[in-house]
Design a protein around this motif. Structure first.
Motif, PDB file in Angstrom:
ATOM      1  N   ASN A  94      -2.087  -3.482   0.348  1.00  0.00           N
ATOM      2  CA  ASN A  94      -3.455  -3.113  -0.114  1.00  0.00           C
ATOM      3  C   ASN A  94      -4.296  -4.418  -0.114  1.00  0.00           C
ATOM      4  O   ASN A  94      -4.322  -5.587  -0.652  1.00  0.00           O
ATOM      5  N   TYR A 123      -3.997   9.885   1.179  1.00  0.00           N
ATOM      6  CA  TYR A 123      -5.028   9.016   1.694  1.00  0.00           C
ATOM      7  C   TYR A 123      -6.150   8.389   0.570  1.00  0.00           C
ATOM      8  O   TYR A 123      -6.787   9.419   0.269  1.00  0.00           O
ATOM      9  N   SER A 124      -6.446   7.407   0.374  1.00  0.00           N
ATOM     10  CA  SER A 124      -7.381   6.881  -0.635  1.00  0.00           C
ATOM     11  C   SER A 124      -8.739   6.721  -0.095  1.00  0.00           C
ATOM     12  O   SER A 124      -8.817   7.079   1.243  1.00  0.00           O
ATOM     13  N   ASN A 141     -13.297  10.825  -2.809  1.00  0.00           N
ATOM     14  CA  ASN A 141     -12.143  11.028  -3.605  1.00  0.00           C
ATOM     15  C   ASN A 141     -10.735  10.898  -2.905  1.00  0.00           C
ATOM     16  O   ASN A 141      -9.466  10.678  -3.642  1.00  0.00           O
ATOM     17  N   GLY A 142     -10.868  10.607  -1.612  1.00  0.00           N
ATOM     18  CA  GLY A 142      -9.664  10.535  -0.780  1.00  0.00           C
ATOM     19  C   GLY A 142      -8.832  11.873  -0.883  1.00  0.00           C
ATOM     20  O   GLY A 142      -9.362  13.080  -0.927  1.00  0.00           O
ATOM     21  N   HIS A 188       1.635   4.905   1.096  1.00  0.00           N
ATOM     22  CA  HIS A 188       1.060   5.523   2.100  1.00  0.00           C
ATOM     23  C   HIS A 188       1.904   6.844   2.539  1.00  0.00           C
ATOM     24  O   HIS A 188       3.094   6.786   2.187  1.00  0.00           O
ATOM     25  N   TYR A 244       0.897  -1.081   0.169  1.00  0.00           N
ATOM     26  CA  TYR A 244      -0.138  -0.126   0.011  1.00  0.00           C
ATOM     27  C   TYR A 244       0.831   1.322  -0.192  1.00  0.00           C
ATOM     28  O   TYR A 244       1.793   1.282   1.010  1.00  0.00           O
ATOM     29  N   LEU A 247      -2.013  10.197  -4.118  1.00  0.00           N
ATOM     30  CA  LEU A 247      -3.025  10.528  -2.974  1.00  0.00           C
ATOM     31  C   LEU A 247      -2.384  10.152  -1.529  1.00  0.00           C
ATOM     32  O   LEU A 247      -1.382   9.118  -1.573  1.00  0.00           O
ATOM     33  N   LYS A 295     -10.781   4.776  -0.154  1.00  0.00           N
ATOM     34  CA  LYS A 295     -11.017   3.327   0.650  1.00  0.00           C
ATOM     35  C   LYS A 295     -10.745   3.459   2.207  1.00  0.00           C
ATOM     36  O   LYS A 295     -11.245   3.151   2.984  1.00  0.00           O
ATOM     37  N   TYR A 296      -9.528   4.031   2.339  1.00  0.00           N
ATOM     38  CA  TYR A 296      -8.868   4.328   3.594  1.00  0.00           C
ATOM     39  C   TYR A 296      -9.569   5.221   4.496  1.00  0.00           C
ATOM     40  O   TYR A 296      -9.979   4.926   5.685  1.00  0.00           O
TER      41      TYR A 296
END
Length: 830
Positions: free
Chosen positions: A121, A559-560, A548-549, A37, A35, A557, A562-563
């Motif tokens: 991920n 932070y995504s 959108n993150g 980050h 992932y 990004l 999803k996160y």
């Protein structure tokens, strides 16, 4: 968690070794599953992993203009860079990765260990990794395989350090350790087969019963798969061995009675019919009581215990069919064929005419060779010794009963004070990497962290009052005794994912520009608390980042989306409100009292800060430690409820079969004392209650009652048989007590001997579990073996005393005792 072999992980050789292995991971086939980050501590985006080694390497390159890095730096240069990093407020957070045993001296910082994370991920791993790694597995197991593969790369050659993954592969570890179940079950079956051979001195019986045990295990596995029971250590280890050692009891009881009937001159078919008639009722009742005892554990509501209860109950029912009826029938058919063949050979003169046509074959040990007076006398002497011992103890009831009652009083005190404790380390091999890693975390993190507690908050989180209340909740933790604290300032190391997201937006101008462009709302933070100034700004941020993150620039990004959705719920909770949580580590939650105390503290912190805020709709505390608290309560309630259910159900069954309240109470009372004695022993020996040991209470009733049922049923059968006999003329009638004493001796000599053999096989079978490497399962094996020992002791040396004193006297017998014109003594009847 990584531990230096030289005692200091902050040296050039250790950090360079770690850095090279990180690079190997980032360049390996696993890289696409890492992932990407953003690290607020280091101010950069990274793929999967970024440790002190990376920070030191980057700082060395920056300071030297690219001429020095970890590969060619001296140890002094590395120490100097570490001092600078730890002194800079922007990077001092790196100290949180060090062991609590770290220290600073004139020579620089030293630390024996380092703790860091690798981010994956997860969605990509779940969807693609099983096929990539050529493994057949579920989504969650895929994450664990990936974790192990990552760990293997980061370990490298482990020349300078050792590394363990912390709780990355629990299911795989359980799966690996479950393989011991096959070995231990095989050992249990082998030992039982050997005991069968010694007991019956027949290869035929040993082979047929062992085959029946194999059939039983196949039926158990097939049933478990058909109804979808989840595989677990309990289901894979405890249940197979339990049903093997308990199921073989049915075969032993049935075959002993079959032999006994055959010794009276009956042919195999007659002996089988008679033995099934006499012992069948006791076998069915024993099966029903055992099934009730296992099934009563389902009242716990704990999934693994329910699975254990379901599988074991089914297996005990099947045990009666296969081992109680089918196996003796197979042996009878073989004996019958051999007897017929022997009779045919006798008629044509191949065997002496003196051969008894109805005699059993040599495999049944009742052949002409086995019928020699010495052989029969030897067998009778063995049973007679047990009969005399049982009879002698029952005659001394005035000594036995007071002693048992006194011991029971002390045992009851211990039972009430047995501690409830459940630790994941008890369920796994202490030598496994999983348990070692947990111990290393305790050693190197200590009070700075612990098992995570989650303080869930739901409401309108565009309200500044609600956000301030969350901050106040963390401030209230300052005087708590059971929270993890920062190494840097000793403050509670709590964090709120939502606040991290808001801080990321405030820090990134590009993110603020994108949100303003999308919503028309400018994002400001005039007081510098990293919380936007108005509700409209908060609402605009929430809507944008959940879709959108949080962007760092056009291509990256931070932070995504999803996160973001995992850390914060915007208007999508059950009530339509926003939701987030506070995370705080709680050290020492392996002890139940600490978990309970921390629960009280954290709930009080939330009540003080959140209860009066109108925009906060609900809040609560969760986490593994507090789920276990609920399970502890369920275990304690299960112990009481399952014992009560098993006791009442067994008593009802006894009433239906015996049709006598007095016989039913006499039969069940010794078993209730077994449960009391067992938990009293646990208190003295320092054992604790857990999901396994709590099931033994009901199990002691279901298993222990089998011994009592067989003894009581045979006692009633023999007593009624003697009472129905016509007495010779001119003899004085024996007293009722004299009759009972004789019947107790005879029951002890026959059924008592069979029960002793049964108990030995059961004890040996359960004792095998004691060799399991997992402490909880080993303890279960030890305690169950002790429970069986107590059960057979009570059935043979306490129950007879009760039968001698309190067995009901039929009215017909009582009236005959008053006017005995013609009778005989008990010795004459014998």
């Amino acid at each position: 968690i990584i531990e230096a072999r030289n005692g200091d992980i902050l040296t050039q050789e250790c950090l360079y070794d770690l850095y090279r292995n990180e690079q190997t991971l980032r360049e390996s086939d696993l890289a696409p599953f890492l992932y990407i980050h953003y690290s607020s501590t280091n101010g950069i985006a990274y793929s999967g992993v970024f440790t002190i080694a990376d920070s030191v390497n980057s700082a060395l390159i920056l300071q030297s203009g690219g001429t020095i890095d970890l590969s060619n730096a001296t140890n002094a240069q590395v120490k100097a860079v570490i001092d600078v990093l730890f002194s800079d407020p922007a990077t001092e957070g790196l100290r949180e990765e060090l062991s609590i045993k770290s220290s600073e001296s004139d020579d620089g910082w030293t630390s024996p260990a380092l703790i860091f994370s690798v981010l994956s991920n997860n969605q990509k791993v779940r969807e693609e990794y099983p096929a990539f790694a050529d493994k057949v597995c579920t989504e969650e197991i895929a994450l664990e395989y990936f974790g192990r593969d990552v760990l293997e790369i980061l370990r490298g050659d482990e020349d300078t350090y050792e590394m363990w993954g912390v709780a990355i592969d629990l299911n795989l570890e359980v799966k690996d350790e479950s393989q011991i179940a096959i070995v231990l079950t095989g050992i249990a079956v082998a030992l039982i087969s050997l005991l069968l051979l010694i007991t019956f001195r027949s290869w035929l019986i040993m082979f047929v019963v062992t085959t029946g045990l194999g059939m039983l295990i196949v039926w158990l596995k097939g049933f478990s798969n058909l109804i979808g029971l989840k595989s677990s250590m309990t289901l894979d280890l405890i249940v197979p061995i339990a049903i093997v050692v308990l199921g073989v009891d049915y075969a032993i009881q049935a075959l002993f009675r079959y032999r006994e009937e055959g010794s009276k001159g009956k042919n195999p078919q007659q002996a089988f019919g008679s033995s099934t008639y006499h012992v069948g009722k006791a076998l069915v009742l024993a099966m029903l009581t055992t099934v009730v005892a296992f099934a009563s554990n389902a009242s716990s509501g704990i999934e693994s215990v329910i699975g254990f209860a379901t599988a074991a109950s089914f297996a005990m029912f099947v045990s009666l069919i296969i081992l109680g009826f089918f196996v003796p029938a197979v042996i009878m058919r073989i004996d019958d064929r051999r007897c017929r063949a022997a009779a045919r050979r006798s008629r044509i003169g191949k065997l002496p005419s003196a051969v008894n046509r109805n005699a059993h074959t040599d495999d049944m040990r009742l052949s002409p060779r086995a019928n020699k007076p010495g052989s029969i006398a030897k067998k009778r002497r063995r049973g007679s010794a047990i009969g005399r011992a049982i009879s002698g103890v029952s005659n001394a009831w005035y000594v036995v009963l007071p002693i048992i009652l006194i011991v029971t009083g002390f045992a009851a005190y211990g039972w009430l004070n047995v501690e409830t404790k459940m630790d994941v380390k008890d369920a796994l091999d202490p030598a496994s990497d999983f348990v070692i890693a947990v111990d290393k975390v305790d050693e190197h993190l200590g009070e700075t962290t612990g098992e995570p507690a989650y303080l869930y908050v739901e409401g309108d989180l565009t309200s500044h009052e609600a956000l301030a209340a969350i901050v106040a909740t963390i401030a209230n933790m300052d005087d708590d005794q059971h929270v993890g604290r920062s190494l840097i300032d000793n403050k509670p190391s709590a964090h709120v994912p939502l606040f991290n997201l808001l801080k990321a937006v405030i820090e990134e101008d590009y993110a603020k520009e994108r949100i303003a462009a999308a919503s028309g709302v400018e994002i400001t933070d005039l007081n510098g608390d990293y919380i936007p100034d108005t509700r409209e700004q908060l609402r605009a941020i929430y809507e944008y980042i959940t879709a959108n993150g949080i962007p760092q620039d056009e291509n990256t990004l931070r932070y995504s989306a999803k996160y973001v959705k995992e850390a914060f719920v915007y208007g999508e909770s059950e009530s339509g409100s926003d939701a987030t949580f506070i995370i705080i580590g709680v050290p020492g939650t392996g002890e139940q009292e600490i978990s309970r105390a921390s629960s009280d503290e954290l709930n009080a912190d939330m009540d003080a800060a959140l209860s009066a805020v109108s925009d906060i709709e609900s809040y609560g505390l969760t986490g593994s430690a507090y789920i276990r608290l609920v399970q502890f309560d369920a275990i304690s309630q299960s112990l009481t409820s399952s014992l009560s259910i098993a006791g009442l159900a067994v008593l009802l069954l006894l009433l239906i079969v015996f049709r006598s309240l007095r016989y039913s109470i006499i039969t069940i009372l010794p078993v209730l004392l077994v449960a009391c004695w067992l938990y009293g022993f646990m208190y003295i020996a320092g054992y604790s209650l857990n999901m396994l040991t709590a099931t033994i209470a009901a199990l002691s009733i279901g298993v222990g009652i089998d011994f009592s049922i067989h003894f009581t049923e045979r006692f009633r059968e023999e007593l009624n048989r003697i009472r129905r006999r016509k007495l010779p003329p001119g003899k004085k009638a024996p007293t009722e007590k004299a009759l009972r004493r004789f019947v107790i001796y005879k029951t002890g000599r026959t059924t008592g001997f069979a029960l002793s053999c049964t108990a030995i096989t059961t004890i040996v079978g359960f004792a095998v579990i004691a060799f399991a490497p997992m402490p909880a399962f080993s303890t279960f094996g030890v305690l169950t073996a002790i429970m069986i020992s107590l059960s057979i002791f009570m059935a043979l040396f306490f129950l007879p005393s009760l039968l001698l004193l309190f067995a009901p006297v039929p009215r017909k017998t009582a009236s005959r005792a008053k006017k005995p014109p013609r009778s005989a003594s008990a010795r004459d009847i014998a």
